[in-house]
Write a protein that holds these residues in place. Structure first.
Motif, PDB file in Angstrom:
ATOM      1  N   LEU A  25       0.810  -1.226   0.000  1.00 40.26           N
ATOM      2  CA  LEU A  25       0.000   0.000   0.000  1.00 40.26           C
ATOM      3  C   LEU A  25       0.840   1.272   0.000  1.00 40.26           C
ATOM      4  CD1 LEU A  25      -3.036  -0.357   2.446  1.00 40.26           C
ATOM      5  CD2 LEU A  25      -3.048   0.143  -0.008  1.00 40.26           C
ATOM      6  N   GLY A  26       0.459   2.219  -0.826  1.00 40.77           N
ATOM      7  CA  GLY A  26       1.048   3.555  -0.782  1.00 40.77           C
ATOM      8  C   GLY A  26       2.485   3.634  -1.265  1.00 40.77           C
ATOM      9  N   ARG A  27       2.926   2.685  -2.055  1.00 43.29           N
ATOM     10  CA  ARG A  27       4.330   2.711  -2.516  1.00 43.29           C
ATOM     11  C   ARG A  27       4.488   3.353  -3.887  1.00 43.29           C
ATOM     12  NH1 ARG A  27       6.679   1.523   2.407  1.00 43.29           N
ATOM     13  NH2 ARG A  27       6.034  -0.522   3.124  1.00 43.29           N
ATOM     14  N   THR A  28       3.352   3.677  -4.555  1.00 41.91           N
ATOM     15  CA  THR A  28       3.461   4.302  -5.874  1.00 41.91           C
ATOM     16  C   THR A  28       2.647   5.598  -5.906  1.00 41.91           C
ATOM     17  OG1 THR A  28       1.690   2.803  -6.569  1.00 41.91           O
ATOM     18  CG2 THR A  28       3.907   2.229  -7.279  1.00 41.91           C
ATOM     19  N   ASP A  29       3.074   6.542  -6.760  1.00 42.14           N
ATOM     20  CA  ASP A  29       2.296   7.784  -6.905  1.00 42.14           C
ATOM     21  C   ASP A  29       1.277   7.619  -8.035  1.00 42.14           C
ATOM     22  OD1 ASP A  29       3.613   8.082  -9.320  1.00 42.14           O
ATOM     23  OD2 ASP A  29       4.977   9.647  -8.594  1.00 42.14           O
ATOM     24  N   GLU A  30       0.575   8.715  -8.402  1.00 43.19           N
ATOM     25  CA  GLU A  30      -0.491   8.619  -9.415  1.00 43.19           C
ATOM     26  C   GLU A  30       0.061   8.121 -10.750  1.00 43.19           C
ATOM     27  OE1 GLU A  30       0.185  12.342  -8.516  1.00 43.19           O
ATOM     28  OE2 GLU A  30      -0.032  11.184  -6.665  1.00 43.19           O
ATOM     29  N   SER A  31       1.343   8.407 -11.011  1.00 38.30           N
ATOM     30  CA  SER A  31       1.898   8.014 -12.302  1.00 38.30           C
ATOM     31  C   SER A  31       2.385   6.564 -12.285  1.00 38.30           C
ATOM     32  CB  SER A  31       3.077   8.930 -12.656  1.00 38.30           C
ATOM     33  OG  SER A  31       4.202   8.565 -11.884  1.00 38.30           O
ATOM     34  N   GLY A  32       2.311   5.923 -11.114  1.00 37.96           N
ATOM     35  CA  GLY A  32       2.787   4.535 -11.021  1.00 37.96           C
ATOM     36  C   GLY A  32       4.236   4.421 -10.590  1.00 37.96           C
ATOM     37  N   ALA A  33       4.910   5.569 -10.438  1.00 36.19           N
ATOM     38  CA  ALA A  33       6.320   5.529 -10.020  1.00 36.19           C
ATOM     39  C   ALA A  33       6.412   5.193  -8.531  1.00 36.19           C
ATOM     40  CB  ALA A  33       6.975   6.880 -10.297  1.00 36.19           C
ATOM     41  N   LEU A  34       7.472   4.479  -8.164  1.00 39.11           N
ATOM     42  CA  LEU A  34       7.637   4.114  -6.756  1.00 39.11           C
ATOM     43  C   LEU A  34       8.047   5.309  -5.917  1.00 39.11           C
ATOM     44  CD1 LEU A  34       8.763   1.018  -8.092  1.00 39.11           C
ATOM     45  CD2 LEU A  34       8.592   0.778  -5.613  1.00 39.11           C
ATOM     46  N   VAL A  35       7.441   5.410  -4.735  1.00 32.00           N
ATOM     47  CA  VAL A  35       7.852   6.441  -3.787  1.00 32.00           C
ATOM     48  C   VAL A  35       8.071   5.783  -2.430  1.00 32.00           C
ATOM     49  CG1 VAL A  35       6.792   8.470  -4.833  1.00 32.00           C
ATOM     50  CG2 VAL A  35       5.386   6.975  -3.446  1.00 32.00           C
ATOM     51  N   LEU A  36       9.168   6.084  -1.809  1.00 29.67           N
ATOM     52  CA  LEU A  36       9.429   5.502  -0.494  1.00 29.67           C
ATOM     53  C   LEU A  36       9.664   6.626   0.496  1.00 29.67           C
ATOM     54  CD1 LEU A  36      11.736   2.407  -1.121  1.00 29.67           C
ATOM     55  CD2 LEU A  36       9.271   2.505  -0.821  1.00 29.67           C
ATOM     56  N   ASP A  37       8.578   7.128   1.066  1.00 32.02           N
ATOM     57  CA  ASP A  37       8.680   8.260   1.978  1.00 32.02           C
ATOM     58  C   ASP A  37       9.482   7.940   3.225  1.00 32.02           C
ATOM     59  OD1 ASP A  37       7.242   9.778   0.290  1.00 32.02           O
ATOM     60  OD2 ASP A  37       5.318   9.475   1.320  1.00 32.02           O
ATOM     61  N   GLU A  38       9.390   6.665   3.633  1.00 31.52           N
ATOM     62  CA  GLU A  38      10.035   6.323   4.899  1.00 31.52           C
ATOM     63  C   GLU A  38      11.544   6.219   4.763  1.00 31.52           C
ATOM     64  OE1 GLU A  38       7.738   2.758   4.730  1.00 31.52           O
ATOM     65  OE2 GLU A  38       6.915   3.104   6.710  1.00 31.52           O
ATOM     66  N   VAL A  39      12.036   6.109   3.524  1.00 34.49           N
ATOM     67  CA  VAL A  39      13.478   5.947   3.348  1.00 34.49           C
ATOM     68  C   VAL A  39      14.133   7.321   3.268  1.00 34.49           C
ATOM     69  CG1 VAL A  39      15.292   5.017   1.846  1.00 34.49           C
ATOM     70  CG2 VAL A  39      13.245   3.680   2.277  1.00 34.49           C
ATOM     71  N   ARG A  40      14.548   7.817   4.412  1.00 36.19           N
ATOM     72  CA  ARG A  40      15.076   9.183   4.466  1.00 36.19           C
ATOM     73  C   ARG A  40      16.582   9.202   4.241  1.00 36.19           C
ATOM     74  NH1 ARG A  40      11.720   8.812   8.571  1.00 36.19           N
ATOM     75  NH2 ARG A  40       9.603   9.507   8.121  1.00 36.19           N
ATOM     76  N   ILE A  41      16.948   8.778   3.074  1.00 39.20           N
ATOM     77  CA  ILE A  41      18.354   8.832   2.680  1.00 39.20           C
ATOM     78  C   ILE A  41      18.334   9.568   1.347  1.00 39.20           C
ATOM     79  CG2 ILE A  41      20.358   7.444   2.012  1.00 39.20           C
ATOM     80  CD1 ILE A  41      19.149   5.154   3.648  1.00 39.20           C
ATOM     81  N   SER A  42      19.278  10.470   1.121  1.00 39.40           N
ATOM     82  CA  SER A  42      19.187  11.269  -0.100  1.00 39.40           C
ATOM     83  C   SER A  42      19.351  10.384  -1.333  1.00 39.40           C
ATOM     84  CB  SER A  42      20.257  12.356  -0.092  1.00 39.40           C
ATOM     85  OG  SER A  42      21.523  11.772  -0.341  1.00 39.40           O
ATOM     86  N   GLU A  43      18.687  10.799  -2.422  1.00 41.69           N
ATOM     87  CA  GLU A  43      18.788  10.044  -3.666  1.00 41.69           C
ATOM     88  C   GLU A  43      20.238   9.970  -4.121  1.00 41.69           C
ATOM     89  OE1 GLU A  43      15.972  11.325  -6.602  1.00 41.69           O
ATOM     90  OE2 GLU A  43      14.271  10.669  -5.345  1.00 41.69           O
ATOM     91  N   GLU A  44      20.953  11.051  -3.849  1.00 45.26           N
ATOM     92  CA  GLU A  44      22.360  11.103  -4.232  1.00 45.26           C
ATOM     93  C   GLU A  44      23.156   9.984  -3.533  1.00 45.26           C
ATOM     94  OE1 GLU A  44      23.862  14.895  -3.161  1.00 45.26           O
ATOM     95  OE2 GLU A  44      25.909  14.399  -3.798  1.00 45.26           O
ATOM     96  N   GLN A  45      22.890   9.854  -2.242  1.00 47.41           N
ATOM     97  CA  GLN A  45      23.571   8.807  -1.467  1.00 47.41           C
ATOM     98  C   GLN A  45      23.211   7.410  -1.990  1.00 47.41           C
ATOM     99  OE1 GLN A  45      22.573   9.807   2.598  1.00 47.41           O
ATOM    100  NE2 GLN A  45      24.504   8.918   3.345  1.00 47.41           N
ATOM    101  N   LEU A  46      21.922   7.240  -2.321  1.00 46.04           N
ATOM    102  CA  LEU A  46      21.484   5.924  -2.801  1.00 46.04           C
ATOM    103  C   LEU A  46      22.063   5.614  -4.178  1.00 46.04           C
ATOM    104  CD1 LEU A  46      17.760   5.656  -1.662  1.00 46.04           C
ATOM    105  CD2 LEU A  46      19.709   4.353  -0.813  1.00 46.04           C
ATOM    106  N   ARG A  47      22.230   6.655  -4.996  1.00 44.18           N
ATOM    107  CA  ARG A  47      22.817   6.430  -6.330  1.00 44.18           C
ATOM    108  C   ARG A  47      24.282   6.039  -6.224  1.00 44.18           C
ATOM    109  NH1 ARG A  47      20.192  11.083  -8.068  1.00 44.18           N
ATOM    110  NH2 ARG A  47      18.182  10.506  -8.939  1.00 44.18           N
ATOM    111  N   ALA A  48      24.916   6.494  -5.147  1.00 46.41           N
ATOM    112  CA  ALA A  48      26.353   6.222  -4.995  1.00 46.41           C
ATOM    113  C   ALA A  48      26.641   4.829  -4.429  1.00 46.41           C
ATOM    114  CB  ALA A  48      26.974   7.282  -4.080  1.00 46.41           C
ATOM    115  N   VAL A  49      25.586   4.157  -3.957  1.00 45.45           N
ATOM    116  CA  VAL A  49      25.793   2.840  -3.338  1.00 45.45           C
ATOM    117  C   VAL A  49      26.407   1.868  -4.341  1.00 45.45           C
ATOM    118  CG1 VAL A  49      24.506   0.805  -2.555  1.00 45.45           C
ATOM    119  CG2 VAL A  49      23.995   3.055  -1.587  1.00 45.45           C
TER     120      VAL A  49
END
Ligand code: F6R
Length: 369
Positions: A25-49
């Motif tokens: 539940l609640g993992r996608t927005d209206e466009s169907g893209a995934l959103v993870l509000d609870e994961v408070r790590i910057s996208e930049e940091q996640l891209r660098a993993v």
């Protein structure tokens, strides 16, 4: 409180369609893209993993093994799975570019908590996949992705396992989308496939009569083996763990490809072996390879208890019993294949007159090392 069921475990097995649906539940927005509000790590940091290490124990570690196959396939990030107590006292190669994903139903398992603390000391970014709000492990982590299985009371984990696998898929798809690899666009299609899974689990739960009968016939069995490949391998391990915990029977799970490297010596007349067969459209001809594994053990007298998808006729000639699961994409099959093994262990435990919800020597939450 057991909702009309004889045991909490039976109730929790039957709650599994909801555990998966609620975790999605609640993992996608209206466009169907995934959103993870609870994961408070910057996208930049996640891209660098550049590497993910999953730390967990028991059933949660088997969910971690499923996560490895899924995340590597979708997000193309190397994933290793470490038992938390082993990770803690080794010299793991972990730094700021490592994402350490802990998986814990209770959020209080001391081994897993210590592994998370160790990972943070080493500079890793930490995410907790957890079922218990406000518990210790999420509090000690940089971010949390909650599973929504609801409280799990029976000591043996069932619905939390399905919810953990679901959360691991979500994390893998989110990372795929974020990093823009070849699966970035497919992520939304997989989310739609995932949305179909609760109904398939519900369908499967209605087909368990024969599995229960089998468990009753087998109440005197001394040893049961479980074989699987790819995502079926952790399912085999988890099926064996359920039987050990609940029915106190010697049980072992293997990667089916490992058979000829030793375990096939265990096969003699009448040895029961569950085999988890991947769907016929699994890449690398894996389906054919598992069917030939069944043939090999059947030729040596094994009682082959085969878990196969609807419509897979290739298994019939070599199966002592065929347990059917609804057809689904290969990567998502663990959400179905484990269910008959849970029901089998529950029923065998009941047939032996054991305490299903409180097996001997075990505690729900292991808060000591
Ligand atoms: C198996 C079982 C245990 C737990 C393990 C981790 O049925 O319940 O193997 O999975 O002790 O517990 P959590 O997930 O609470 O960290």
């Amino acid at each position: 409180e057991r909702g009309g069921y004889a045991t909490f475990m039976e109730k929790e097995i039957n709650d599994q369609p909801h555990a998966v649906a609620d975790t999605l539940l609640g993992r996608t927005d209206e466009s169907g893209a995934l959103v993870l509000d609870e994961v408070r790590i910057s996208e930049e940091q996640l891209r660098a993993v550049d590497k993910i290490t999953v730390v967990a124990c028991g059933t949660a570690a088997y969910a971690g093994m499923v996560a490895k196959y899924a995340i590597e396939h979708w997000a193309r990030i190397p994933v290793e799975v470490a038992l938390a107590h082993e990770f803690r006292y080794a010299d793991p190669v972990v730094d700021e570019r490592t994402l350490v994903v802990s998986i814990s139903q209770s959020g209080e398992t001391m081994d897993t908590l210590m592994a998370v603390k160790h990972a943070r000391e080493l500079g890793a970014v930490t995410v907790s996949i957890c079922n218990t709000h406000g518990s210790t492990i999420p509090r000690e982590s940089d971010a949390v992705l909650y599973t929504h299985a609801g409280p799990e009371i029976a000591v043996a984990s069932t619905k939390a396992f399905l919810a953990q696998i679901t959360a691991a898929y979500i994390l893998g798809l989110y990372l795929a989308q974020l990093r823009g690899g070849s699966y970035a666009e497919d992520a939304q299609a997989v989310m739609r496939d995932l949305a179909d899974m609760p109904a398939k689990i519900q369908d499967l739960l209605g087909r368990m009569d024969r599995v229960k009968e089998m468990a009753e016939f087998m109440a005197d069995t001394r040893s049961v083996l479980f074989l699987g490949r790819n995502v079926g391998y952790p399912v085999a391990m988890e099926g064996a763990l359920k039987l050990k915990e609940l029915a106190y029977i010697h049980a072992e799970g293997f990667a089916a490809g490992e058979l000829k490297h030793g375990p096939i010596a265990l096969i003699d007349a009448g040895q029961p072996v569950f085999v988890i067969v991947p769907s016929p459209d699994t890449p690398h001809d894996l389906h054919k390879k598992v069917v030939s594994n069944i043939q090999e053990i059947r030729a040596r007298g094994a009682r082959t208890l085969v878990i196969a998808h609807d419509g897979d006729e290739d298994v019939e000639p070599f199966a002592s019993e065929v347990i059917r699961i609804p057809a689904c994409p290969p990567m998502l099959a663990p959400l179905l294949a484990i269910v008959p093994l849970q029901v089998f262990a529950l029923q065998l435990s009941t047939a032996k007159g054991l305490d299903v919800d409180q097996p001997r020597n075990l505690a729900k939450s292991v808060t000591v090392e």
